[in-house]
Design a protein around this motif. Structure first.
Motif, short mmCIF file in Angstrom:
data_model
loop_
_atom_site.label_atom_id
_atom_site.label_comp_id
_atom_site.label_asym_id
_atom_site.label_seq_id
_atom_site.Cartn_x
_atom_site.Cartn_y
_atom_site.Cartn_z
N ASP A 40 0.85 -1.19 0.00
CA ASP A 40 0.00 0.00 0.00
C ASP A 40 0.88 1.25 0.00
N GLY A 41 1.29 1.69 -1.18
CA GLY A 41 2.17 2.85 -1.29
C GLY A 41 3.63 2.44 -1.31
N ASP A 42 4.53 3.43 -1.22
CA ASP A 42 5.96 3.18 -1.33
C ASP A 42 6.62 2.84 0.01
N ARG A 117 11.80 -12.54 -1.24
CA ARG A 117 11.99 -12.10 -2.62
C ARG A 117 10.61 -12.16 -3.29
N VAL A 118 9.81 -11.16 -3.01
CA VAL A 118 8.41 -11.21 -3.41
C VAL A 118 8.07 -10.09 -4.39
N GLN A 119 6.90 -10.23 -5.01
CA GLN A 119 6.36 -9.23 -5.93
C GLN A 119 4.97 -8.82 -5.42
N PRO A 120 4.89 -7.94 -4.42
CA PRO A 120 3.58 -7.60 -3.88
C PRO A 120 2.65 -7.03 -4.95
N VAL A 121 1.38 -7.30 -4.81
CA VAL A 121 0.38 -6.61 -5.64
C VAL A 121 0.47 -5.13 -5.30
N PRO A 122 0.73 -4.26 -6.28
CA PRO A 122 0.93 -2.84 -5.97
C PRO A 122 -0.38 -2.09 -5.77
N ALA A 123 -0.32 -1.05 -4.95
CA ALA A 123 -1.52 -0.26 -4.68
C ALA A 123 -2.10 0.35 -5.94
N THR A 216 -14.00 -6.95 -2.12
CA THR A 216 -13.40 -6.02 -3.06
C THR A 216 -12.45 -5.05 -2.37
N PHE A 217 -11.55 -4.47 -3.14
CA PHE A 217 -10.50 -3.67 -2.53
C PHE A 217 -11.00 -2.39 -1.89
N ASP A 218 -12.17 -1.91 -2.27
CA ASP A 218 -12.69 -0.75 -1.53
C ASP A 218 -12.98 -1.13 -0.08
N ARG A 219 -13.41 -2.38 0.16
CA ARG A 219 -13.61 -2.87 1.52
C ARG A 219 -12.27 -3.15 2.21
N ILE A 220 -11.35 -3.74 1.48
CA ILE A 220 -10.05 -4.06 2.06
C ILE A 220 -9.32 -2.80 2.50
N ARG A 221 -9.31 -1.78 1.65
CA ARG A 221 -8.63 -0.54 1.99
C ARG A 221 -9.22 0.12 3.23
N ALA A 222 -10.51 -0.08 3.46
CA ALA A 222 -11.17 0.54 4.61
C ALA A 222 -10.63 -0.01 5.93
#
Length: 231
Positions: A40-42, A117-123, A216-222
Motif C-alpha cells: 500500500d504505497g511506497d 523475494r516477493v512481488q507484492p500486488v501494488p496499490a 473487493t479492494f474498496d472494503r479491504i482498503r477501509a
C-alpha cells in the motif's frame, strides 16, 4: 469486461510474470487457502499479507514458503508457523478479510539468515469504488491467481479464468473454485476513463457455495489503516 480466449490466456500469463511471487500457500487445520502480499504505497511499513478471515483463527495456522519467494536458496524453512510472527493476523469478519502486517515476517527471515523475494500486488492496481461500480450483471472475465491443492499435497501456482458479476453491492465469482483458492487475489481488466484497458486487482476470494463472494479492494482498503502497525 469479457475477453476472448486468446486475450484471457495472455492476461493469465502476464499475471504469473508480474505478481506470481506475491502468492503464498496458507493452511489452518484441514483448511487450505492462499494469501498474498500487498504493497500500500511506497513505504515498506505499508506492506501486508492478505487472506480470507474465515481461514485465520484456528490454532496451528502456517504459511508455506515457495522456493521462488526466498533467497538465498535452501536456507528458509518449508513453512512458517503463524504463532512465530508478531504482530499477528488482524481479522475483520464483517468484511471477510484478514490482514498481517509483514514486519514480523521480515524479522523472522532476518533472524534465520534469509530474506523475502516477493512481488507484492501494488496499490496502483487495487480496484477503487469506481472500478467496482462499473461491474454489472453481465459476466466479465476474472483471473484468480492461487495455489491449488494436488492429491500428493503439492501446492502449484495456478490461474483460474472465471466469470465475475455484480448484483447490487455483492460481487461474485460465478463458479465454485477448487480447494486452496479461498483468500486468493482476483484480477479483472476494464477500460479506464480514457478508454484504455487496464488491469485491476478486484479483491480476494471468500468461501462460498456454487460460486464465491469477492471482498473487493474498496472494503479491504477501509480496514488497512486500522490494522496493527510494524513494531
Amino acid at each position: 469486461m469479457l475477453l476472448d480466449s486468446d486475450s484471457e490466456s495472455d492476461v493469465a500469463y502476464e499475471l504469473c510474470q508480474v505478481v506470481g511471487r506475491a502468492i503464498l500457500p496458507y493452511r489452518s487445520g484441514d483448511a487450505f487457502g492462499t494469501a498474498f502480499f500487498f504493497q500500500d504505497g511506497d513505504d515498506p511499513v505499508g506492506e501486508s499479507l492478505l487472506t480470507a478471515a474465515d481461514l485465520v483463527g484456528a490454532s496451528g495456522g502456517e504459511l508455506g514458503l515457495r522456493a521462488s519467494v526466498t533467497e538465498p536458496a535452501g536456507v528458509a524453512p518449508a513453512v512458517v508457523s503463524e504463532a512465530e510472527i508478531v504482530p499477528g493476523w488482524a481479522r475483520f469478519p464483517g468484511d471477510g478479510v484478514a490482514v498481517l502486517p509483514t514486519g514480523g515476517l521480515h524479522r523472522y527471515a532476518g533472524d534465520g539468515g534469509w530474506r523475502w523475494r516477493v512481488q507484492p500486488v501494488p496499490a496502483g492496481i487495487a480496484a477503487g469504488p469506481e472500478v467496482v461500480a462499473r461491474l454489472g450483471a453481465d459476466a466479465g472475465s476474472a483471473f484468480v491467481l492461487a495455489l491449488g491443492v494436488r492429491e500428493d499435497g503439492s501446492r502449484p501456482l495456478e490461474v483460474a479464468i472465471e466469470r465475475v458479476v455484480r448484483d447490487a453491492d455483492a460481487v461474485r465469482i460465478t463458479t465454485e473454485l477448487p480447494p486452496g483458492y479461498v483468500g486468493a487475489p482476483v484480477f479483472i481488466v476494464q477500460p479506464d476513463a480514457t478508454g484504455e484497458v487496464s488491469l485491476y486487482c478486484l479483491g480476494l476470494v471468500l468461501p462460498g457455495v456454487d460460486g464465491h463472494p469477492v471482498a473487493t479492494f474498496d472494503r479491504i482498503r477501509a480496514v488497512l489503516p486500522v490494522t496493527p502497525g510494524d513494531v
